[in-house]
Each structure stands twice: as C-alpha cells, then as structure tokens.
Design a protein around this motif. Structure first.
Motif, short mmCIF file in Angstrom:
data_model
loop_
_atom_site.label_atom_id
_atom_site.label_comp_id
_atom_site.label_asym_id
_atom_site.label_seq_id
_atom_site.Cartn_x
_atom_site.Cartn_y
_atom_site.Cartn_z
N ARG A 11 0.86 -1.19 0.00
CA ARG A 11 0.00 0.00 0.00
C ARG A 11 0.88 1.23 0.00
N VAL A 12 0.59 2.17 -0.91
CA VAL A 12 1.36 3.40 -1.03
C VAL A 12 0.43 4.61 -0.90
N ALA A 22 2.27 -1.15 -16.01
CA ALA A 22 3.11 -1.69 -17.09
C ALA A 22 4.59 -1.43 -16.81
N TRP A 23 4.90 -0.25 -16.30
CA TRP A 23 6.29 0.11 -16.03
C TRP A 23 6.87 -0.72 -14.89
N LEU A 24 6.05 -1.01 -13.89
CA LEU A 24 6.53 -1.75 -12.72
C LEU A 24 6.57 -3.25 -12.94
N ARG A 57 10.14 3.07 -5.13
CA ARG A 57 11.00 4.13 -4.60
C ARG A 57 11.41 5.08 -5.71
N ASP A 58 11.78 4.54 -6.86
CA ASP A 58 12.26 5.36 -7.97
C ASP A 58 11.21 6.32 -8.51
N ILE A 59 9.91 5.94 -8.38
CA ILE A 59 8.86 6.86 -8.85
C ILE A 59 8.38 7.78 -7.74
N GLY A 60 9.00 7.66 -6.57
CA GLY A 60 8.67 8.56 -5.46
C GLY A 60 7.48 8.13 -4.63
N ALA A 61 7.05 6.88 -4.76
CA ALA A 61 5.91 6.40 -3.97
C ALA A 61 6.31 6.26 -2.51
N VAL A 62 5.42 6.66 -1.62
CA VAL A 62 5.65 6.54 -0.18
C VAL A 62 4.96 5.27 0.31
N LEU A 63 5.77 4.32 0.81
CA LEU A 63 5.22 3.06 1.30
C LEU A 63 4.49 3.27 2.62
N ILE A 64 3.32 2.68 2.72
CA ILE A 64 2.54 2.72 3.96
C ILE A 64 2.55 1.34 4.62
N GLU A 65 2.44 0.28 3.78
CA GLU A 65 2.34 -1.06 4.32
C GLU A 65 2.79 -2.08 3.27
#
Length: 74
Positions: A11-12, A22-24, A57-65
């Motif tokens: 979860r982000v 598609a990118w991930l 991480r590379d796309i700047g997503a903040v991990l929540i869980e």
C-alpha cells in the motif's frame, strides 16, 4: 529457493496511474477512497520483491504497508 509464488500487497500513499502497472511489471493496482493505492504482485523470490520496492522508490511512492496476501483456499 521457494518455487511457489508469494503474493504481496503493497500500500502506497496517493493514487498511482494505470501506466505505472506496465512500467513496474506484472502487477495489479487498486485505488482506495482514502487516497491510497494497493499494488498486488506475485513473486517467486525476494529479489523480484526488492525490484518492485525499488521501482516504487524510484517513482517517489511513499510506502505505507507491505504484507503477504492471504493465500486462496485449495
């Protein structure tokens, strides 16, 4: 090495656009009303999981869980 895939739900914060799926790689995105996105991915090893986490991480997503998903009944 575990040959059986393990499904993870990551979860982000924020809503990720569909083009990131598609990118991930081969994964599903599910956006919630609370403003988060759940990324669901099945991986056969920890290296693939780390690759998905690094891509987020590379796309700047903040991990929540990060958690393993319940296995479907057999």
């Amino acid at each position: 090495m575990n040959a059986v895939p393990t499904t993870y739900e990551i979860r982000v914060d924020g809503h990720l656009d569909d083009h990131w799926a598609a990118w991930l790689g081969a994964l599903d995105l599910s956006r919630a009303r609370d403003g988060t996105t759940t990324v669901t991915v099945s991986v056969v090893d920890q290296a693939r999981l780390h690759g998905v986490l690094a891509a987020l991480r590379d796309i700047g997503a903040v991990l929540i869980e990060v958690r393993t998903a319940a296995a479907p009944p057999r």
